[in-house]
Design a protein around this motif. Sequence first.
Motif, PDB file in Angstrom:
ATOM      1  N   TYR A  25      62.797  24.525  13.218  1.00 22.41           N
ATOM      2  CA  TYR A  25      62.279  25.721  12.400  1.00 22.41           C
ATOM      3  C   TYR A  25      63.183  27.022  12.767  1.00 22.41           C
ATOM      4  O   TYR A  25      62.529  28.163  12.592  1.00 22.41           O
ATOM      5  CB  TYR A  25      60.941  25.892  12.668  1.00 22.41           C
ATOM      6  CG  TYR A  25      60.448  25.519  13.965  1.00 22.41           C
ATOM      7  CD1 TYR A  25      59.676  24.218  14.212  1.00 22.41           C
ATOM      8  CD2 TYR A  25      60.533  26.349  15.025  1.00 22.41           C
ATOM      9  CE1 TYR A  25      59.277  23.748  15.333  1.00 22.41           C
ATOM     10  CE2 TYR A  25      59.827  25.840  16.347  1.00 22.41           C
ATOM     11  CZ  TYR A  25      59.370  24.597  16.540  1.00 22.41           C
ATOM     12  OH  TYR A  25      58.595  24.371  17.687  1.00 22.41           O
ATOM     13  N   LYS A 126      65.845  33.630  13.691  1.00 22.68           N
ATOM     14  CA  LYS A 126      64.602  33.190  12.828  1.00 22.68           C
ATOM     15  C   LYS A 126      64.746  33.831  11.648  1.00 22.68           C
ATOM     16  O   LYS A 126      65.127  34.994  11.399  1.00 22.68           O
ATOM     17  CB  LYS A 126      63.271  33.659  13.707  1.00 22.68           C
ATOM     18  CG  LYS A 126      62.909  32.997  14.778  1.00 22.68           C
ATOM     19  CD  LYS A 126      61.687  33.406  15.419  1.00 22.68           C
ATOM     20  CE  LYS A 126      61.162  32.644  16.749  1.00 22.68           C
ATOM     21  NZ  LYS A 126      59.842  33.066  17.388  1.00 22.68           N
ATOM     22  N   SER A 135      62.889  26.154   7.365  1.00 27.48           N
ATOM     23  CA  SER A 135      62.691  25.255   8.361  1.00 27.48           C
ATOM     24  C   SER A 135      63.390  24.039   7.897  1.00 27.48           C
ATOM     25  O   SER A 135      63.559  23.993   6.794  1.00 27.48           O
ATOM     26  CB  SER A 135      61.108  24.960   8.691  1.00 27.48           C
ATOM     27  OG  SER A 135      60.592  24.596   7.752  1.00 27.48           O
ATOM     28  N   GLY A 315      55.133  24.322  15.463  1.00 30.95           N
ATOM     29  CA  GLY A 315      55.817  25.057  15.028  1.00 30.95           C
ATOM     30  C   GLY A 315      56.014  25.977  13.996  1.00 30.95           C
ATOM     31  O   GLY A 315      54.939  25.728  13.209  1.00 30.95           O
ATOM     32  N   SER A 317      57.233  28.038  11.446  1.00 30.86           N
ATOM     33  CA  SER A 317      57.387  27.931  10.118  1.00 30.86           C
ATOM     34  C   SER A 317      56.752  26.567   9.617  1.00 30.86           C
ATOM     35  O   SER A 317      56.325  26.669   8.440  1.00 30.86           O
ATOM     36  CB  SER A 317      58.652  27.755  10.045  1.00 30.86           C
ATOM     37  OG  SER A 317      59.393  26.585  10.579  1.00 30.86           O
ATOM     38  N   LEU A 318      56.632  25.551  10.193  1.00 28.30           N
ATOM     39  CA  LEU A 318      55.776  24.273   9.748  1.00 28.30           C
ATOM     40  C   LEU A 318      54.573  24.625   9.733  1.00 28.30           C
ATOM     41  O   LEU A 318      53.746  24.334   8.558  1.00 28.30           O
ATOM     42  CB  LEU A 318      56.018  23.149  10.668  1.00 28.30           C
ATOM     43  CG  LEU A 318      57.550  22.890  11.286  1.00 28.30           C
ATOM     44  CD1 LEU A 318      57.369  21.501  12.022  1.00 28.30           C
ATOM     45  CD2 LEU A 318      58.067  22.452   9.788  1.00 28.30           C
TER      46      LEU A 318
END
Length: 478
Positions: A25, A126, A135, A315, A317-318
């Motif tokens: 991610y 990021k 991600s 995570g 972004s997950l």
Amino acid sequence: MAHQATASHTEAAKPAIAAEIFKAYDIRGIVDKSLTVDSVMLIGRAIAAEALAIGQQRLCVAYDGRLSGPNLAAALTAGLHAGGVETIQLGMLTTPMLYFATEHLGTGAGVMVTGSHNPPEYNGLKIVLGHEAISGATIQRLYQRILDNALTTGDGQASHTSIAPAYYAHIKHDIQLARPMKVAIDAGNGVAGAYAQALFEALGCQVQALYCEVDGHFPNHHPDPSVPENLQDLMRALAEGDAEIGLAFDGDADRLGVVSKSGEIIYPDRQLMLFADDILQRQPDASVVFDVKCTRLLAPWIAQRGGRPVMWKTGHSLMKAKMRETAAAVGGEMSGHLFFNDCNAAGEARWFGFDDGLYAGARLLELLSRDPDSTARLMALPNSLSTPELHIALQEGEPHRLLAQLQQRARFTGATDIIRIDGLRVEYADGFGLMRASNTTPVIVLRFEADNPSALARIQSQFRAVLTQAAPSAQLPF
């Protein structure tokens, strides 16, 4: 005007770039080794091509307090411009302030140069595209674009602005403390130190600041509030001073740590209980997303208040993607990422759904300020015997290989459920054990929880046997 370059398919023409920096991610590596100025410039080209493919012409760019930040941000910017996109240069910010800028300035896209909570020699990127933290497959697509030379060319230009005034104003408008509070803040010499004191003072707090001088050497302790050792100075400040609550932030300030006046660490899964209790009173039947590391007391707490508990992968972004999928009002990870996507009493959105340690801290103070004694509300939260995050250090790539093997072969006596969405979470009638591969560093992360010491010892013994058989040379931390 950007245009597509001719793709090269010859082995000789493929650039040297480390595949292992493209994580689940984000992008992260050791500066001048796996993550070089040249590789970051190439990644900037790939991000530009990906942005243009979805019609985004401008990206925000910022960096945190790491020593390598300015140089890597300059290389990233050069790559973005060479790829044909415009940039808005924001300077040194927290990661959430970069996220805020992508919304406030209307770009929907941005790149943050940050190593988060990794050691000082690390840095990374990021990336936000189309209002989402990218991600998985999208990050791998950047790598493939570089290998295939499937890049765009152009002559992007930079503009500069300051986002801090708008950020402060937005939070000050949203957060209303019922009474003034005295708070101790430990920034760990991370970039939160540049902004936290001013924000909390603007909210009406009296602030005792610890290590708020931004210093990429991190001379006092590492900026990672998920590690209890990093909270010892904050605990001492609370014991010796008149602050009623302690807040700690990681290196790029997207995570929150909380310590009570009595010195108890209020882990993020218990923080999430407070937030869910408050939000579900306004938004009954809302989903609450939490990661596999969280306490087993959390799901029934959410359900008892009319919410829908959703366990998901660790995570940032997950988690954000799962929150969008489930239209969740709030979410959180055991590491300290907290995500707010709820509404006020008038039905207006309060926040943007992304993780922000400073905003989460402000939301916590808003709740605690309603009581004359903030400790009472914290101490009333259900609790059980549990460990903090434990780590087994391995070689790069080993953790994922080992977990894939264990998911297939490991057996656990007396387990009531085995959850495989992210590693192995083994549920028992009286506790759980978890092991998963970190997506940021080459470690296996473990956590254990139980009703009593004997149950905790039994669960840990089972995990010890499984891990010793699969990885005899691994140094187990329990």
